[in-house]
Write a protein that holds these residues in place. Sequence first.
Motif, short mmCIF file in Angstrom:
data_model
loop_
_atom_site.label_atom_id
_atom_site.label_comp_id
_atom_site.label_asym_id
_atom_site.label_seq_id
_atom_site.Cartn_x
_atom_site.Cartn_y
_atom_site.Cartn_z
N GLU A 164 1.32 -22.75 48.20
CA GLU A 164 0.44 -22.31 47.14
C GLU A 164 -0.77 -23.25 47.14
O GLU A 164 -1.81 -22.54 47.01
N THR A 165 -0.57 -24.58 47.02
CA THR A 165 -2.08 -25.22 47.42
C THR A 165 -2.89 -25.02 48.53
O THR A 165 -4.05 -24.86 48.48
N THR B 165 -4.58 -21.72 47.68
CA THR B 165 -5.76 -21.89 46.72
C THR B 165 -6.86 -22.60 47.40
O THR B 165 -8.16 -22.50 47.12
N ARG C 292 -8.84 -20.22 49.62
CA ARG C 292 -9.54 -19.44 48.92
C ARG C 292 -10.70 -20.11 48.26
O ARG C 292 -11.87 -19.41 48.27
#
Length: 91
Positions: free
Chosen positions: A40-41, A44, A47
Amino acid sequence: MTDKELVGLAADLDALTAAQAARKGPPCSIAAVLTSADKETATTLRRILDTRTVSSTAIAAVLSQHGRSITAYTVARHRRRGEANGCRCAR
């Protein structure tokens, strides 16, 4: 040159594009963060790196707050990956 030599030359030149370039120097600091972070990190961060409205300085500051010693220059270079003056990481 004969036709056979020209065909061999063309094949050898084409083979150059398939060969991976030798990496020199230490790995990219941003790539190290991406590989060590949870999924998830890492998603992110990727992005945010692709969001041009977020400055490299701001990204470096947040990474530094979380124990990563990364400069704005390193972030900016990684953002230019694939360009002549950019990071060696794949785009």
